[in-house]
Design a protein around this motif. Sequence first.
Motif, PDB file in Angstrom:
ATOM      1  N   LEU A 132       0.975  -1.176   0.034  1.00  0.00           N
ATOM      2  CA  LEU A 132       0.146  -0.025  -0.026  1.00  0.00           C
ATOM      3  C   LEU A 132       0.729   1.074   0.026  1.00  0.00           C
ATOM      4  CD1 LEU A 132      -2.865   1.093  -0.014  1.00  0.00           C
ATOM      5  CD2 LEU A 132      -2.961   1.024   2.384  1.00  0.00           C
ATOM      6  N   ASP A 133       2.098   1.278   0.847  1.00  0.00           N
ATOM      7  CA  ASP A 133       2.813   2.544   0.727  1.00  0.00           C
ATOM      8  C   ASP A 133       3.545   2.608  -0.652  1.00  0.00           C
ATOM      9  OD1 ASP A 133       2.484   2.743   3.349  1.00  0.00           O
ATOM     10  OD2 ASP A 133       4.268   1.751   4.023  1.00  0.00           O
ATOM     11  N   GLU A 134       3.964   1.395  -1.271  1.00  0.00           N
ATOM     12  CA  GLU A 134       4.428   1.546  -2.702  1.00  0.00           C
ATOM     13  C   GLU A 134       3.646   2.183  -3.712  1.00  0.00           C
ATOM     14  OE1 GLU A 134       5.760  -2.553  -3.470  1.00  0.00           O
ATOM     15  OE2 GLU A 134       7.395  -2.415  -1.958  1.00  0.00           O
ATOM     16  N   LEU A 135       2.182   1.675  -3.490  1.00  0.00           N
ATOM     17  CA  LEU A 135       1.207   2.196  -4.483  1.00  0.00           C
ATOM     18  C   LEU A 135       0.803   3.631  -4.187  1.00  0.00           C
ATOM     19  CD1 LEU A 135      -1.143   1.407  -6.352  1.00  0.00           C
ATOM     20  CD2 LEU A 135      -2.550   0.782  -4.596  1.00  0.00           C
ATOM     21  N   THR A 136       0.787   3.911  -2.910  1.00  0.00           N
ATOM     22  CA  THR A 136       0.718   5.354  -2.660  1.00  0.00           C
ATOM     23  C   THR A 136       1.647   6.320  -3.170  1.00  0.00           C
ATOM     24  OG1 THR A 136      -0.560   4.879  -0.755  1.00  0.00           O
ATOM     25  CG2 THR A 136       0.406   7.081  -0.718  1.00  0.00           C
ATOM     26  N   ALA A 137       2.918   5.734  -3.263  1.00  0.00           N
ATOM     27  CA  ALA A 137       4.255   6.387  -3.675  1.00  0.00           C
ATOM     28  C   ALA A 137       4.103   6.570  -5.325  1.00  0.00           C
ATOM     29  CB  ALA A 137       5.418   5.891  -3.308  1.00  0.00           C
ATOM     30  N   GLU A 138       3.563   5.411  -5.880  1.00  0.00           N
ATOM     31  CA  GLU A 138       3.364   5.503  -7.227  1.00  0.00           C
ATOM     32  C   GLU A 138       2.299   6.367  -7.854  1.00  0.00           C
ATOM     33  OE1 GLU A 138       3.802   4.272 -11.398  1.00  0.00           O
ATOM     34  OE2 GLU A 138       5.202   3.931  -9.580  1.00  0.00           O
ATOM     35  N   ILE A 139       1.325   6.526  -7.136  1.00  0.00           N
ATOM     36  CA  ILE A 139       0.134   7.331  -7.287  1.00  0.00           C
ATOM     37  C   ILE A 139       0.797   8.720  -7.205  1.00  0.00           C
ATOM     38  CG2 ILE A 139      -2.143   8.239  -6.550  1.00  0.00           C
ATOM     39  CD1 ILE A 139      -2.921   5.253  -5.928  1.00  0.00           C
ATOM     40  N   ALA A 140       1.459   9.114  -6.435  1.00  0.00           N
ATOM     41  CA  ALA A 140       1.906  10.418  -5.922  1.00  0.00           C
ATOM     42  C   ALA A 140       2.983  10.837  -7.310  1.00  0.00           C
ATOM     43  CB  ALA A 140       2.727  10.515  -4.574  1.00  0.00           C
ATOM     44  N   ALA A 141       3.663   9.981  -7.511  1.00  0.00           N
ATOM     45  CA  ALA A 141       4.600  10.011  -8.631  1.00  0.00           C
ATOM     46  C   ALA A 141       3.704  10.443  -9.801  1.00  0.00           C
ATOM     47  CB  ALA A 141       5.401   8.913  -8.941  1.00  0.00           C
ATOM     48  N   ARG A 142       2.885   9.749 -10.190  1.00  0.00           N
ATOM     49  CA  ARG A 142       1.999  10.047 -11.307  1.00  0.00           C
ATOM     50  C   ARG A 142       1.254  11.187 -11.406  1.00  0.00           C
ATOM     51  NH1 ARG A 142      -0.374   4.209 -13.395  1.00  0.00           N
ATOM     52  NH2 ARG A 142       1.676   3.291 -13.616  1.00  0.00           N
ATOM     53  N   SER A 143       0.737  11.605 -10.264  1.00  0.00           N
ATOM     54  CA  SER A 143       0.117  12.783  -9.826  1.00  0.00           C
ATOM     55  C   SER A 143       0.983  13.975 -10.079  1.00  0.00           C
ATOM     56  CB  SER A 143      -0.373  12.892  -8.409  1.00  0.00           C
ATOM     57  OG  SER A 143      -0.895  14.288  -8.265  1.00  0.00           O
ATOM     58  N   ALA A 144       2.421  13.931  -9.603  1.00  0.00           N
ATOM     59  CA  ALA A 144       3.311  15.077  -9.917  1.00  0.00           C
ATOM     60  C   ALA A 144       3.785  14.925 -11.670  1.00  0.00           C
ATOM     61  CB  ALA A 144       4.650  14.633  -9.267  1.00  0.00           C
ATOM     62  N   THR A 145       3.584  13.804 -12.176  1.00  0.00           N
ATOM     63  CA  THR A 145       3.839  13.882 -13.607  1.00  0.00           C
ATOM     64  C   THR A 145       2.797  14.614 -14.427  1.00  0.00           C
ATOM     65  OG1 THR A 145       5.227  11.960 -13.404  1.00  0.00           O
ATOM     66  CG2 THR A 145       4.286  12.343 -15.582  1.00  0.00           C
ATOM     67  N   ALA A 146       1.365  14.290 -14.033  1.00  0.00           N
ATOM     68  CA  ALA A 146       0.435  14.868 -14.450  1.00  0.00           C
ATOM     69  C   ALA A 146       0.293  16.396 -14.520  1.00  0.00           C
ATOM     70  CB  ALA A 146      -1.045  14.241 -13.879  1.00  0.00           C
ATOM     71  N   LYS A 147       0.690  16.756 -13.029  1.00  0.00           N
ATOM     72  CA  LYS A 147       0.502  18.207 -13.029  1.00  0.00           C
ATOM     73  C   LYS A 147       1.715  18.836 -13.841  1.00  0.00           C
ATOM     74  CE  LYS A 147      -0.997  18.267  -8.256  1.00  0.00           C
ATOM     75  NZ  LYS A 147      -0.730  18.307  -6.610  1.00  0.00           N
ATOM     76  N   GLU A 148       2.905  18.170 -14.046  1.00  0.00           N
ATOM     77  CA  GLU A 148       3.753  18.790 -14.725  1.00  0.00           C
ATOM     78  C   GLU A 148       3.672  18.887 -16.084  1.00  0.00           C
ATOM     79  OE1 GLU A 148       8.349  17.668 -16.259  1.00  0.00           O
ATOM     80  OE2 GLU A 148       7.648  16.766 -14.285  1.00  0.00           O
ATOM     81  N   MET A 149       2.798  18.005 -16.765  1.00  0.00           N
ATOM     82  CA  MET A 149       2.096  17.954 -17.967  1.00  0.00           C
ATOM     83  C   MET A 149       1.151  18.904 -18.133  1.00  0.00           C
ATOM     84  SD  MET A 149       2.319  13.894 -18.874  1.00  0.00           S
ATOM     85  CE  MET A 149       2.191  14.123 -20.723  1.00  0.00           C
ATOM     86  N   GLU A 150       0.348  19.017 -17.232  1.00  0.00           N
ATOM     87  CA  GLU A 150      -0.745  20.188 -17.439  1.00  0.00           C
ATOM     88  C   GLU A 150      -0.017  21.587 -17.522  1.00  0.00           C
ATOM     89  OE1 GLU A 150      -4.626  21.600 -14.950  1.00  0.00           O
ATOM     90  OE2 GLU A 150      -3.141  20.351 -14.018  1.00  0.00           O
ATOM     91  N   ALA A 151       1.018  21.653 -16.403  1.00  0.00           N
ATOM     92  CA  ALA A 151       1.760  22.905 -16.669  1.00  0.00           C
ATOM     93  C   ALA A 151       2.471  23.158 -18.048  1.00  0.00           C
ATOM     94  CB  ALA A 151       2.795  23.041 -15.622  1.00  0.00           C
ATOM     95  N   LYS A 152       2.801  22.393 -18.678  1.00  0.00           N
ATOM     96  CA  LYS A 152       3.601  22.281 -20.062  1.00  0.00           C
ATOM     97  C   LYS A 152       2.522  22.821 -21.079  1.00  0.00           C
ATOM     98  CE  LYS A 152       7.627  19.345 -19.292  1.00  0.00           C
ATOM     99  NZ  LYS A 152       8.512  18.244 -19.847  1.00  0.00           N
ATOM    100  N   ALA A 153       1.436  21.934 -20.997  1.00  0.00           N
ATOM    101  CA  ALA A 153       0.293  22.368 -21.894  1.00  0.00           C
ATOM    102  C   ALA A 153      -0.027  23.784 -21.883  1.00  0.00           C
ATOM    103  CB  ALA A 153      -0.759  21.370 -21.632  1.00  0.00           C
ATOM    104  N   LYS A 154      -0.133  24.503 -20.324  1.00  0.00           N
ATOM    105  CA  LYS A 154      -0.561  25.638 -20.374  1.00  0.00           C
ATOM    106  C   LYS A 154       0.405  26.525 -21.073  1.00  0.00           C
ATOM    107  CE  LYS A 154      -3.583  25.265 -16.256  1.00  0.00           C
ATOM    108  NZ  LYS A 154      -3.881  25.586 -14.956  1.00  0.00           N
ATOM    109  N   ASP A 155       1.850  26.394 -20.686  1.00  0.00           N
ATOM    110  CA  ASP A 155       2.922  27.063 -21.416  1.00  0.00           C
ATOM    111  C   ASP A 155       2.519  27.022 -22.862  1.00  0.00           C
ATOM    112  OD1 ASP A 155       3.834  27.682 -18.809  1.00  0.00           O
ATOM    113  OD2 ASP A 155       5.330  26.310 -18.828  1.00  0.00           O
TER     114      ASP A 155
END
Length: 155
Positions: free
Chosen positions: A68-91
Motif C-alpha cells: 500500500l505504501d508503494e502504491l501510494t508513492a506510485e500514485i503520488a509520482a503519477r500525480s506529479a507527472t500529470a501536474k507537470e504535463m498540465e503546466a507544460k500544456a498551459k505554457d
Amino acid sequence: MAFEGLELLTTVISGSAAAGLLSALASALGAWLDRRKKTDEVLPTGAPTIESRADELAEILKRSTTLLDELTAEIAARSATAKEMEAKAKDAENLAAMHEEQRQAVEKLLDARLEARLKESGKKSFLQGMWLNIISGAFFFAAGVVVTVWLDIGK
C-alpha cells in the motif's frame, strides 16, 4: 482536471490511512500473539496453531502495508507527472497566444505603413498631375499666342 486531482488526493489520503490502520492492526495482533503464547498450552506438533496462523496473518498484513505504501508513492509520482504535463500544456497555450498577438501586431504595423505610403503616393500623384496640367496649359497657351501672331502677320 481539478476534480481528478481531488479524487487522487482522496485516494492517497485514504490509502495512507488504510496503511496506518493495517500497520496498527499488525502490531496489535503481534502483541496479542505474544501474550497468547505465554498463556496457552502447548498443542500437538504438526497441527497449525492459532499462533502460527496469526503470525502468518501478521506477515500478510505487514506485506499489504508495504504494498500500500508503494502504491501510494506510485500514485503520488503519477500525480506529479500529470501536474507537470498540465503546466507544460498551459505554457504551450500561452506561447501560441503570444504568437497570435505578435502576428496581429505585425499585421497592424504593415497596414499602417501601407496606408501611410498610399497617402504619400496620393499626394505625390496629385502634385505630378498639377504640374503636368500647368506645363501643358502653358504650352498650349504659348502655342495659341504664336499661331495667333503668325496668322496676324500673314494678313
